[in-house]
Scaffold this active site. Sequence first.
Site, mmCIF file in Angstrom:
data_model
loop_
_atom_site.group_PDB
_atom_site.id
_atom_site.type_symbol
_atom_site.label_atom_id
_atom_site.label_comp_id
_atom_site.label_asym_id
_atom_site.label_seq_id
_atom_site.Cartn_x
_atom_site.Cartn_y
_atom_site.Cartn_z
ATOM 1 N N ASN A 97 0.792 -1.225 0.000
ATOM 2 C CA ASN A 97 0.000 0.000 0.000
ATOM 3 C C ASN A 97 0.827 1.279 0.000
ATOM 4 O OD1 ASN A 97 -1.516 -2.093 2.206
ATOM 5 N ND2 ASN A 97 -2.576 -1.578 0.297
ATOM 6 N N VAL A 104 1.046 6.905 -0.186
ATOM 7 C CA VAL A 104 0.378 5.940 0.675
ATOM 8 C C VAL A 104 -1.056 5.741 0.210
ATOM 9 C CG1 VAL A 104 -0.271 5.410 3.045
ATOM 10 C CG2 VAL A 104 1.742 6.812 2.604
ATOM 11 N N CYS A 105 -1.484 4.483 0.115
ATOM 12 C CA CYS A 105 -2.873 4.217 -0.227
ATOM 13 C C CYS A 105 -3.633 3.856 1.043
ATOM 14 C CB CYS A 105 -2.968 3.064 -1.230
ATOM 15 S SG CYS A 105 -4.660 2.790 -1.743
ATOM 16 N N LEU A 106 -4.297 4.853 1.586
ATOM 17 C CA LEU A 106 -5.113 4.643 2.781
ATOM 18 C C LEU A 106 -6.424 5.374 2.505
ATOM 19 C CD1 LEU A 106 -5.249 3.608 5.750
ATOM 20 C CD2 LEU A 106 -4.383 5.838 6.445
#
Lengths: 177, 104
Positions: A97, A104-106
């Site tokens: 992620n 950042v993939c959040l």
Amino acid sequence: MLKIWSMKKNEDAVAKKKPKTSAAQIRVQKDLTELDLPDTMKTHFPDPNDLLNFTLTITPDDGMYKGGSFVFSFAINTNYPHEPPKVKCTQTIYHPNVDLEGNVCLNILREDWKPVLNLNSVMVGLQYLFLEPNADDPLNKDAAQELIKNREHFLSNVKQSMRGYNIKGVQYQNVMG
Amino acid sequence: MKVKIKQWNAVAQWRWDTGNKDAADDEEGDVCGICRVPFEGCCPSCRVPGDDCPLIWGECSHVFHMHCLLKWIGTAASKQQCPMDRRPWATAERRVDNAPPPTT
């Protein structure tokens, strides 16, 4: 009542004199005083007068990334809390992620951001990524594939990357604090 | 004993009727979830609280400073959803509990 009206008249004059603290700063101040971080997370303010730019170090005490020390930069713009803070990982890490540029993939940093969330929720969300890396909607596709295909091999890649090894031609950064 | 009043000062207090009777028990209950300033204070772009910086009620029962909510709804990212529960925002009639029926 009369006093209130005269106060209002003076408002503009006052506003011009005083360097105004922005709404974002006020809100960030509140968020920071309400921070309730576990021992695994520490904030650092390179410029104590600038509350809008700081770093967060996460040292997971459990999970596959245990033993590492991961540093994220937070940049908050004046639209906060209407826009999420801009968060980047400052290191090159092997994580499904997080891409190699540190993006950042959040979900709550992107499409699911809402202004009732605060910095604490973002930080807890980041820590969660290290406890439960997820292969859906990945930023590092190789890492995500490996996590799905062969969890053991993924784990060994994580351990190697954290020691600064090269995986599939990518040089990762040593994050063993 | 005779008491002679030489001077007196009237003190008044006001607060928004948010319909949340437990606001006093609920620490989060009486602040705007967007700016985190008490409802009785004003949103960050205002300087004087009160009628010029009113509250807005959603049909989902959530309450915000009107200016804070409108700013959020005005962003593309909001998708016109309530910042609390992400249901489509619909402004509700202001609920006034225990209000006497209108006389007109």
